[in-house]
Structure formats: C-alpha cells, structure tokens
Motif scaffolding. Structure first.
Motif, short mmCIF file in Angstrom:
data_model
loop_
_atom_site.label_atom_id
_atom_site.label_comp_id
_atom_site.label_asym_id
_atom_site.label_seq_id
_atom_site.Cartn_x
_atom_site.Cartn_y
_atom_site.Cartn_z
N TYR A 97 3.10 -5.31 6.51
CA TYR A 97 4.05 -4.35 6.64
C TYR A 97 5.63 -4.82 6.61
O TYR A 97 6.51 -4.06 6.47
CB TYR A 97 3.79 -3.33 7.60
N ARG A 102 5.95 -4.38 1.44
CA ARG A 102 6.06 -3.22 2.41
C ARG A 102 6.19 -1.85 1.95
O ARG A 102 5.35 -0.90 2.48
CB ARG A 102 6.96 -3.66 3.74
N GLN A 103 7.27 -1.60 1.32
CA GLN A 103 7.42 -0.07 0.81
C GLN A 103 6.52 0.45 0.04
O GLN A 103 6.01 1.36 0.00
CB GLN A 103 8.69 -0.18 0.29
N LEU A 106 3.39 1.38 2.24
CA LEU A 106 3.59 2.60 2.78
C LEU A 106 3.57 3.68 1.97
O LEU A 106 3.09 4.64 2.17
CB LEU A 106 4.86 2.37 3.64
N SER A 109 -0.18 4.62 0.73
CA SER A 109 -0.89 5.09 1.95
C SER A 109 -0.79 6.62 1.64
O SER A 109 -1.75 7.49 2.20
CB SER A 109 -0.35 4.71 3.18
N CYS A 160 -3.78 -0.55 14.73
CA CYS A 160 -3.10 -0.43 13.52
C CYS A 160 -2.04 0.52 13.19
O CYS A 160 -1.03 0.45 12.94
CB CYS A 160 -3.97 0.03 12.45
N VAL A 164 2.11 0.06 12.57
CA VAL A 164 2.83 0.52 11.95
C VAL A 164 4.23 1.39 12.35
O VAL A 164 5.25 1.30 11.76
CB VAL A 164 1.81 1.59 10.81
N VAL A 167 7.06 -0.86 12.97
CA VAL A 167 7.82 -1.40 11.77
C VAL A 167 8.58 -0.15 11.34
O VAL A 167 9.76 -0.29 11.33
CB VAL A 167 6.88 -1.70 10.69
#
Length: 201
Positions: A97, A102-103, A106, A109, A160, A164, A167
């Motif tokens: 992440y 990372r973007q 995200l 998901s 988890c 998240v 971050v």
C-alpha cells in the motif's frame, strides 16, 4: 511441428513490456477504469498503440496482466512464531500500500467487480493472499500460541484493516514518514492485536 526457417518478427523487448505495464498500473490508479484506455497507456509509456495491441489484444487483458506482474503477491513466511509471521505479513501489506502500485491496488479493491476479464483474476490473487494469512494463524493454533477458538477472520481483518487505515488516514504532509516508520508500526500493531487476543482468552 517446428520449422527450421528464421523466426518472424522482432523479439519481445522486456524493458518495453515493463514500461507499458507500469504505465497501465499508474494510469489505472490515477484515472480508474473510466479513464483507462490503450491510447492513454501508449502516451504515458511512450509506446505505439500497435506495440501494445501486439502484446495485449484488449485493454482488459492489458490491465489484468500489468497488475499480475507489478503487484507483489503476499507470501506465507513461517518464522516459527505467530508474532513473527504477523509482523512479516504487516510489512508486506505496508509495502503493497506504500509502493508504486498503491493507488491501483486501492482502486482495484473497489472497481474490480465492474471490470470484465479482470474481476476473476483479481479475486484469485486475493484468495491466495487470504489463504497465506490464515495458514499463519492455523500454525499458531497447532503450536498452542493462541486458543483454538480464536477468530482467525477477526484477527486478520483487524491486522489488514489497521494497515490500510494507517496508510489512507495519514495526512498528506506526513506520508513521507510512513516508509521509514513501517517496521515500527508493523510491530506495534501486531503486539497490540496479540495482547487483545490474550486478554480475551
């Protein structure tokens, strides 16, 4: 059967493949599926559209393959203790992440189920990650480190989810500290969770 004649066409260029994959992941992370196109990836990668279509016949296949090659899968490391295993898992999640992808991770998901040809492969990747994480806790149960009635799901959700939220909730002007603080945060989070498990047993 193979022929003895010369190969047709130029060999694949691994450097160009990687540049295109990185551009695809970065574009998806920034613009989402609605803004994702082969033309835009080609511009960002400094490659021709024809070069991309020779490698990937559709934009769905391009994104799916790019994510598969650029997003590092989580691994099951048996350190001998639950604490060591969970710290290792937390570090991997933080790397995921906080890394280049990372973007895109995200966004995926949230958007994966709406992207034809990508949803199944993303679900398979996520399933492998869940199985690796669950194996860590199951081993700890067999070693007697935690009670057999410990909720594996709640423990891993807390780990988890904690990563998240750490971050995404960190203010932009402090995000430069996240990588430096990642080892300490991983250990602090795991210690907090294990104390909670012990308190409830």
């Amino acid at each position: 059967m193979p022929t003895s004649g010369p190969a047709v066409g130029r060999p694949r260029d691994p450097a160009l493949d990687r540049r295109i994959a990185l551009a695809a992941v970065e574009l998806f992370g920034r613009a989402g599926w609605a803004g994702f196109s082969v033309e835009a990836v080609a511009r960002q990668a400094g490659a021709g559209k024809a070069s991309i279509y020779l490698r990937w016949p559709t934009k769905e296949r391009l994104l799916s393959d790019a994510l598969e090659t650029q997003v590092v899968d989580l691994t099951d490391a048996d350190t001998g203790t639950l604490r060591g295993d969970l710290v290792h898992l937390a570090r991997q999640l933080l790397d995921l992440y906080l890394g280049e992808c990372r973007q895109a991770v995200l966004r995926m998901s949230v958007e994966a189920s709406e992207i034809p040809g990508v949803a199944n492969r993303w679900a398979t990747l996520q399933e492998s990650q869940v199985l690796a994480a669950r194996a860590m806790v199951r081993r700890a149960m067999r070693r007697g480190e935690v009670s057999d009635d410990t909720s594996v799901t709640l423990l891993l959700d807390a780990l988890c989810g904690g990563v998240v939220m750490h971050v995404v909730a960190t203010p932009p002007h402090l995000r430069h500290r996240l990588l430096t603080d990642a080892p300490r945060y991983a250990e602090s989070l795991v210690d907090f969770l294990l104390r909670s498990v012990d308190a409830g047993s």
